[in-house]
Write a protein that holds these residues in place. Sequence first.
Motif, PDB file in Angstrom:
ATOM      1  N   ALA A  20      -8.353  26.591  -8.990  1.00  0.00           N
ATOM      2  CA  ALA A  20      -7.561  26.093  -8.955  1.00  0.00           C
ATOM      3  C   ALA A  20      -6.760  26.325  -7.385  1.00  0.00           C
ATOM      4  O   ALA A  20      -5.259  25.869  -8.038  1.00  0.00           O
ATOM      5  CB  ALA A  20      -6.920  26.720 -10.075  1.00  0.00           C
ATOM      6  N   LYS A  21      -6.684  27.135  -6.787  1.00  0.00           N
ATOM      7  CA  LYS A  21      -5.307  26.444  -5.386  1.00  0.00           C
ATOM      8  C   LYS A  21      -6.208  25.512  -5.082  1.00  0.00           C
ATOM      9  O   LYS A  21      -6.412  25.474  -4.055  1.00  0.00           O
ATOM     10  CB  LYS A  21      -5.899  27.917  -4.703  1.00  0.00           C
ATOM     11  CG  LYS A  21      -5.535  29.250  -5.426  1.00  0.00           C
ATOM     12  CD  LYS A  21      -5.124  30.509  -4.578  1.00  0.00           C
ATOM     13  CE  LYS A  21      -4.553  31.791  -5.301  1.00  0.00           C
ATOM     14  NZ  LYS A  21      -4.974  33.054  -3.924  1.00  0.00           N
ATOM     15  N   VAL A  22      -4.981  24.935  -5.195  1.00  0.00           N
ATOM     16  CA  VAL A  22      -5.304  22.987  -4.623  1.00  0.00           C
ATOM     17  C   VAL A  22      -4.082  22.702  -3.708  1.00  0.00           C
ATOM     18  O   VAL A  22      -3.313  22.893  -4.360  1.00  0.00           O
ATOM     19  CB  VAL A  22      -5.623  22.650  -5.479  1.00  0.00           C
ATOM     20  CG1 VAL A  22      -6.156  20.699  -4.908  1.00  0.00           C
ATOM     21  CG2 VAL A  22      -6.748  22.348  -6.356  1.00  0.00           C
ATOM     22  N   GLU A  23      -4.446  22.082  -2.614  1.00  0.00           N
ATOM     23  CA  GLU A  23      -3.236  21.419  -1.925  1.00  0.00           C
ATOM     24  C   GLU A  23      -3.593  19.833  -1.967  1.00  0.00           C
ATOM     25  O   GLU A  23      -4.306  19.664  -1.342  1.00  0.00           O
ATOM     26  CB  GLU A  23      -2.327  22.216  -0.674  1.00  0.00           C
ATOM     27  CG  GLU A  23      -3.526  22.308   0.145  1.00  0.00           C
ATOM     28  CD  GLU A  23      -2.845  23.910   1.528  1.00  0.00           C
ATOM     29  OE1 GLU A  23      -2.965  23.244   2.784  1.00  0.00           O
ATOM     30  OE2 GLU A  23      -1.922  23.699   0.817  1.00  0.00           O
ATOM     31  N   ARG A  24      -2.279  19.018  -1.785  1.00  0.00           N
ATOM     32  CA  ARG A  24      -2.266  17.847  -0.964  1.00  0.00           C
ATOM     33  C   ARG A  24      -2.636  17.947   0.643  1.00  0.00           C
ATOM     34  O   ARG A  24      -2.433  18.785   0.680  1.00  0.00           O
ATOM     35  CB  ARG A  24      -1.665  17.185  -1.001  1.00  0.00           C
ATOM     36  CG  ARG A  24      -1.346  16.460  -2.797  1.00  0.00           C
ATOM     37  CD  ARG A  24      -0.452  15.815  -3.045  1.00  0.00           C
ATOM     38  NE  ARG A  24       1.258  16.494  -3.316  1.00  0.00           N
ATOM     39  CZ  ARG A  24       2.222  15.888  -3.561  1.00  0.00           C
ATOM     40  NH1 ARG A  24       2.839  14.288  -4.134  1.00  0.00           N
ATOM     41  NH2 ARG A  24       3.733  17.272  -4.120  1.00  0.00           N
ATOM     42  N   ALA A  25      -3.898  17.244   0.470  1.00  0.00           N
ATOM     43  CA  ALA A  25      -4.179  17.253   2.517  1.00  0.00           C
ATOM     44  C   ALA A  25      -3.261  15.496   2.798  1.00  0.00           C
ATOM     45  O   ALA A  25      -2.349  15.377   1.949  1.00  0.00           O
ATOM     46  CB  ALA A  25      -5.144  16.791   2.338  1.00  0.00           C
ATOM     47  N   ILE A  26      -2.843  16.258   4.218  1.00  0.00           N
ATOM     48  CA  ILE A  26      -2.334  14.229   4.986  1.00  0.00           C
ATOM     49  C   ILE A  26      -3.522  13.008   4.647  1.00  0.00           C
ATOM     50  O   ILE A  26      -4.237  13.879   4.629  1.00  0.00           O
ATOM     51  CB  ILE A  26      -2.497  14.902   6.841  1.00  0.00           C
ATOM     52  CG1 ILE A  26      -2.092  16.295   6.586  1.00  0.00           C
ATOM     53  CG2 ILE A  26      -2.311  14.186   6.810  1.00  0.00           C
ATOM     54  CD1 ILE A  26      -1.777  16.989   8.207  1.00  0.00           C
ATOM     55  N   MET A  27      -2.468  12.295   4.172  1.00  0.00           N
ATOM     56  CA  MET A  27      -2.752  11.092   4.181  1.00  0.00           C
ATOM     57  C   MET A  27      -2.180  10.287   4.530  1.00  0.00           C
ATOM     58  O   MET A  27      -1.283   9.824   4.899  1.00  0.00           O
ATOM     59  CB  MET A  27      -2.522  11.025   2.780  1.00  0.00           C
ATOM     60  CG  MET A  27      -3.243  11.643   1.838  1.00  0.00           C
ATOM     61  SD  MET A  27      -3.114  11.288  -0.469  1.00  0.00           S
ATOM     62  CE  MET A  27      -3.161   9.717  -0.607  1.00  0.00           C
ATOM     63  N   ALA A  28      -3.006   8.988   5.496  1.00  0.00           N
ATOM     64  CA  ALA A  28      -2.275   8.355   5.721  1.00  0.00           C
ATOM     65  C   ALA A  28      -1.879   7.310   4.968  1.00  0.00           C
ATOM     66  O   ALA A  28      -2.716   6.873   4.202  1.00  0.00           O
ATOM     67  CB  ALA A  28      -3.228   7.765   6.775  1.00  0.00           C
ATOM     68  N   PRO A  29      -0.822   6.815   4.658  1.00  0.00           N
ATOM     69  CA  PRO A  29       0.002   5.944   3.453  1.00  0.00           C
ATOM     70  C   PRO A  29      -0.812   4.450   4.081  1.00  0.00           C
ATOM     71  O   PRO A  29      -1.396   3.952   5.330  1.00  0.00           O
ATOM     72  CB  PRO A  29       1.116   5.651   4.591  1.00  0.00           C
ATOM     73  CG  PRO A  29       1.957   5.922   4.975  1.00  0.00           C
ATOM     74  CD  PRO A  29       0.022   6.584   5.463  1.00  0.00           C
ATOM     75  N   GLN A  30      -1.106   3.716   2.936  1.00  0.00           N
ATOM     76  CA  GLN A  30      -2.363   1.998   2.843  1.00  0.00           C
ATOM     77  C   GLN A  30      -0.849   1.219   2.528  1.00  0.00           C
ATOM     78  O   GLN A  30       0.152   0.388   2.172  1.00  0.00           O
ATOM     79  CB  GLN A  30      -2.959   1.922   1.344  1.00  0.00           C
ATOM     80  CG  GLN A  30      -3.466   0.435   1.465  1.00  0.00           C
ATOM     81  CD  GLN A  30      -4.715   0.377   0.897  1.00  0.00           C
ATOM     82  OE1 GLN A  30      -4.822   0.940   0.207  1.00  0.00           O
ATOM     83  NE2 GLN A  30      -5.038  -0.732   0.363  1.00  0.00           N
ATOM     84  N   ILE A  31      -0.712  -0.001   3.859  1.00  0.00           N
ATOM     85  CA  ILE A  31       0.443  -0.420   4.262  1.00  0.00           C
ATOM     86  C   ILE A  31       0.424  -1.897   3.584  1.00  0.00           C
ATOM     87  O   ILE A  31      -0.658  -2.512   4.419  1.00  0.00           O
ATOM     88  CB  ILE A  31       1.301  -0.472   5.867  1.00  0.00           C
ATOM     89  CG1 ILE A  31       1.954   1.010   5.620  1.00  0.00           C
ATOM     90  CG2 ILE A  31       2.145  -1.059   5.563  1.00  0.00           C
ATOM     91  CD1 ILE A  31       2.111   1.182   7.234  1.00  0.00           C
ATOM     92  N   VAL A  32       0.671  -2.514   2.843  1.00  0.00           N
ATOM     93  CA  VAL A  32       0.037  -4.259   2.328  1.00  0.00           C
ATOM     94  C   VAL A  32       1.502  -5.148   3.208  1.00  0.00           C
ATOM     95  O   VAL A  32       2.346  -5.456   3.052  1.00  0.00           O
ATOM     96  CB  VAL A  32       0.340  -4.291   1.366  1.00  0.00           C
ATOM     97  CG1 VAL A  32       0.036  -6.015   0.948  1.00  0.00           C
ATOM     98  CG2 VAL A  32      -0.759  -3.110   0.630  1.00  0.00           C
ATOM     99  N   SER A  33       0.996  -5.630   4.019  1.00  0.00           N
ATOM    100  CA  SER A  33       1.800  -6.982   4.618  1.00  0.00           C
ATOM    101  C   SER A  33       2.296  -8.008   3.624  1.00  0.00           C
ATOM    102  O   SER A  33       1.518  -8.403   2.581  1.00  0.00           O
ATOM    103  CB  SER A  33       1.073  -7.876   5.401  1.00  0.00           C
ATOM    104  OG  SER A  33       0.272  -8.334   5.458  1.00  0.00           O
ATOM    105  N   LYS A  34       3.606  -9.250   3.979  1.00  0.00           N
ATOM    106  CA  LYS A  34       4.015  -9.813   3.125  1.00  0.00           C
ATOM    107  C   LYS A  34       2.673 -11.033   2.561  1.00  0.00           C
ATOM    108  O   LYS A  34       3.039 -11.987   1.582  1.00  0.00           O
ATOM    109  CB  LYS A  34       4.755 -10.372   3.657  1.00  0.00           C
ATOM    110  CG  LYS A  34       6.178  -9.443   3.148  1.00  0.00           C
ATOM    111  CD  LYS A  34       7.754 -10.735   3.826  1.00  0.00           C
ATOM    112  CE  LYS A  34       8.886  -8.963   3.861  1.00  0.00           C
ATOM    113  NZ  LYS A  34       9.849  -9.473   3.626  1.00  0.00           N
ATOM    114  N   LYS A  35       1.913 -11.167   3.542  1.00  0.00           N
ATOM    115  CA  LYS A  35       0.920 -12.368   2.812  1.00  0.00           C
ATOM    116  C   LYS A  35      -0.342 -11.882   2.416  1.00  0.00           C
ATOM    117  O   LYS A  35      -0.967 -12.390   2.012  1.00  0.00           O
ATOM    118  CB  LYS A  35      -0.261 -12.504   4.944  1.00  0.00           C
ATOM    119  CG  LYS A  35       0.569 -13.369   5.960  1.00  0.00           C
ATOM    120  CD  LYS A  35       0.096 -13.552   6.948  1.00  0.00           C
ATOM    121  CE  LYS A  35       1.364 -13.594   7.856  1.00  0.00           C
ATOM    122  NZ  LYS A  35       0.487 -13.859   9.138  1.00  0.00           N
ATOM    123  N   GLY A  36      -0.289 -10.086   1.864  1.00  0.00           N
ATOM    124  CA  GLY A  36      -1.445 -10.233   0.785  1.00  0.00           C
ATOM    125  C   GLY A  36      -1.844  -9.541   1.762  1.00  0.00           C
ATOM    126  O   GLY A  36      -3.090  -8.712   0.938  1.00  0.00           O
TER     127      GLY A  36
END
Length: 159
Positions: free
Chosen positions: A41-57
């Motif tokens: 139960a000793k858990v931490e968030r790992a480094i994540m790359a954000p998912q970026i969505v452009s205006k074109k969808g």
Amino acid sequence: MIRYNLRCERGHAFESWFQNSSAYESQEKRRLVSCPACGSAKVERAIMAPQIVSKKGGDAAPPAPPAPVASTDVAAPASTPLMMAQERELRAKLKELRDHIVKNADNVGERFPNEARKMHYGDIEHRPIYGEASPEEARSLIDEGVEVSPLPVLPEDRN
């Protein structure tokens, strides 16, 4: 919903979905988030790359690949230890209920719909029974006001 890449104290990487970041934080504080590989139960968030969505969808960046789990155990538990304990307790109670019914009632098999109707309309004496009915027959009984309930079926019954 938000997906987090997580890592336990033993270095196992895994991912999990949460309603929002505060839901993750709340569950983490109560030690409800655990590693599926080792149960820690000793858990931490790992480094994540954000998912970026452009205006074109379209996606400007491809989604990050899922984090590898450092275990070959395919059937590792995905539930928290608390949920597993509650599930075992519920299954035990359902089995106890079913066993009580089977021990104290008559199995009338495929005659169940007819026997239940006869009792409901006073044609025969009431007694505890169980048996088989198709979903349509069960719906018809309920529509007529006949009180029926399915017997609990547990996963181990299907083996």
